[in-house]
Design a protein around this motif. Structure first.
Motif, short mmCIF file in Angstrom:
data_model
loop_
_atom_site.label_atom_id
_atom_site.label_comp_id
_atom_site.label_asym_id
_atom_site.label_seq_id
_atom_site.Cartn_x
_atom_site.Cartn_y
_atom_site.Cartn_z
N GLU A 152 0.86 -1.18 0.00
CA GLU A 152 0.00 0.00 0.00
C GLU A 152 0.90 1.24 0.00
OE1 GLU A 152 -3.17 -0.50 3.02
OE2 GLU A 152 -2.50 -2.57 3.12
N THR A 153 1.41 1.62 -1.17
CA THR A 153 2.45 2.64 -1.24
C THR A 153 1.92 4.06 -1.14
OG1 THR A 153 2.32 2.86 -3.65
CG2 THR A 153 3.75 1.13 -2.77
N GLY A 154 0.66 4.27 -1.48
CA GLY A 154 0.14 5.62 -1.45
C GLY A 154 0.83 6.55 -2.42
N GLY A 155 1.32 6.04 -3.54
CA GLY A 155 1.96 6.87 -4.54
C GLY A 155 3.40 7.23 -4.26
N GLY B 200 -5.94 -1.39 0.21
CA GLY B 200 -5.65 -0.10 -0.38
C GLY B 200 -5.19 -0.19 -1.82
N SER B 201 -4.00 0.36 -2.10
CA SER B 201 -3.47 0.40 -3.47
C SER B 201 -2.69 -0.85 -3.85
CB SER B 201 -2.58 1.63 -3.64
OG SER B 201 -1.48 1.57 -2.75
N GLN C 4 -3.34 -3.85 -5.00
CA GLN C 4 -3.60 -4.51 -6.28
C GLN C 4 -3.10 -3.68 -7.46
OE1 GLN C 4 -7.03 -7.61 -5.94
NE2 GLN C 4 -7.96 -5.58 -5.85
N GLN C 5 -3.27 -2.37 -7.37
CA GLN C 5 -2.75 -1.49 -8.42
C GLN C 5 -1.23 -1.58 -8.50
OE1 GLN C 5 -3.98 2.58 -7.99
NE2 GLN C 5 -2.53 3.33 -9.53
N VAL C 6 -0.57 -1.65 -7.35
CA VAL C 6 0.89 -1.76 -7.31
C VAL C 6 1.35 -3.07 -7.92
CG1 VAL C 6 2.88 -1.94 -5.77
CG2 VAL C 6 1.15 -0.19 -5.36
N GLN D 160 1.23 -2.74 -11.58
CA GLN D 160 2.31 -1.91 -12.09
C GLN D 160 3.63 -2.68 -12.16
OE1 GLN D 160 1.18 1.60 -9.31
NE2 GLN D 160 2.47 2.50 -10.90
N SER E 182 -10.53 -5.99 -9.90
CA SER E 182 -9.27 -6.58 -9.42
C SER E 182 -8.49 -7.18 -10.59
CB SER E 182 -9.55 -7.65 -8.37
OG SER E 182 -10.10 -7.09 -7.20
N LEU F 243 -6.92 -4.38 -12.50
CA LEU F 243 -5.79 -3.78 -11.78
C LEU F 243 -4.55 -4.65 -11.85
CD1 LEU F 243 -7.62 -2.38 -8.63
CD2 LEU F 243 -6.58 -1.04 -10.46
#
Length: 308
Positions: A59-62, A92-93, A95-97, A100, A132, A135
């Motif tokens: 969950e990097t938060g950008g 949080g993020s 799955q998006q991470v 990426q 999901s 992502l």
């Protein structure tokens, strides 16, 4: 006829376990840097015993620096024979991470993609699972799990249909709370699941009483979450050396000690420790190499840990 080596009882048990995982070298010696795999009970497919969790860690938060570090972590995971990556919309993020980072991996990538559905209602669940998949950037998930039993009856119907349609390969259900164990026990006894995910470690062996035996009886694979009890196991052994006898099953650190204990239970298929550090990932993955403790060694681990 070639001469066969004579093995004592412990060597025989260790050799048998390695043979089952396809890990023996000529002469009956287990390869120290070969990945241990266990069979998924419902299919026989082999899965590395050490996977990777993403709760709290991905969950990097950008944060660009953290994203770069996690890229090194996931690369180390695959470089050391990793397979299952587990996530959830709850994280949080994360799955998006994952989505990426997966395209940046160099070399072979034997991904076993596992996530969860964590919402109420059939249509909401279907939308969430499709999001999901988008992502992650995968064609389909290997494993879809019902997170913490939330609206499990509704989602189980959807997941079984998805499995029949080939849009997922395996169906699972999870909990990380002891308060849910009685309900989970009833669910596992009455419904068809390929996997159950639960908490099991040297400091929390509650699952041994009923859930692990039920999984064995029903042919359900077990994924262990919180194998370090969120760091509590490390805090208990801080400043203490790993016992010398742990070398008997190729254990060189406390992290390996804890992971080898968890995945050596006959009902357990894999564990999913989480980390943001490459050195910890490498250490975790080495717990899935060579040999696992036999029943006598497991009993010694329990007694030793309790004495600290």
């Amino acid at each position: 006829m070639p001469h066969l080596p004579i093995l004592n009882r412990r060597q025989f048990m260790q050799a048998s376990a390695s043979l089952a995982a396809g890990l023996l070298l000529p002469g009956g010696v287990a390869a120290a840097n070969q990945t241990i795999r266990k069979a998924i009970p419902s299919s026989g497919e082999l899965l590395p015993v050490i996977g990777m969790g993403t709760s709290r860690t991905f969950e990097t938060g950008g944060d660009a620096d953290m994203l770069a570090r996690l890229g090194e972590v996931i690369q180390a995971f695959f470089d050391h024979g990793g397979g299952m990556i587990d996530s959830s919309p709850m994280y949080g993020s994360a799955q998006q991470v994952i989505g990426q980072l997966l395209p940046t991996i160099n070399g072979e990538k034997n991904l076993f993609a596992a996530t969860k559905v964590w919402t109420r209602g059939r249509e909401s669940g279907l939308r969430q699972m499709e999001e999901s998949r988008r992502l992650w950037g995968v064609e389909r998930f290997d494993l879809m799990q019902i997170h913490n039993l939330l609206d499990w009856e509704t989602h189980l119907e959807s997941l079984l249909q998805m499995k029949a349609d080939g849009t997922i390969r395996y169906v699972g259900i999870t909990t990380s709370h002891g308060r849910d164990h009685n309900a989970l026990e009833r669910i596992l006894q009455q419904h068809p699941f390929d996997f159950v995910q639960l908490t099991y470690n040297l400091g929390n062996r509650e699952a041994e009483s009923r859930l692990l035996p039920i999984a064995q009886e029903r042919g359900i694979g077990v994924i262990v979450n919180r194998p370090f009890q969120r760091g509590a196991l490390f805090r208990k052994v801080k400043g203490k050396p790993v016992p010398a006898w742990a070398e008997e099953f190729g254990c060189a650190s406390w992290g390996q000690f804890f992971l080898k204990f968890a995945v050596s239970h006959p009902a357990v298929t894999c564990a999913i420790p989480a980390t943001t550090k490459v050195k910890h990932m490498r250490d975790n993955m080495q717990a899935g190499w060579g040999q696992l403790p036999d029943p006598e060694q497991r009993a010694r681990m329990i007694t030793y840990f309790a004495s600290l």
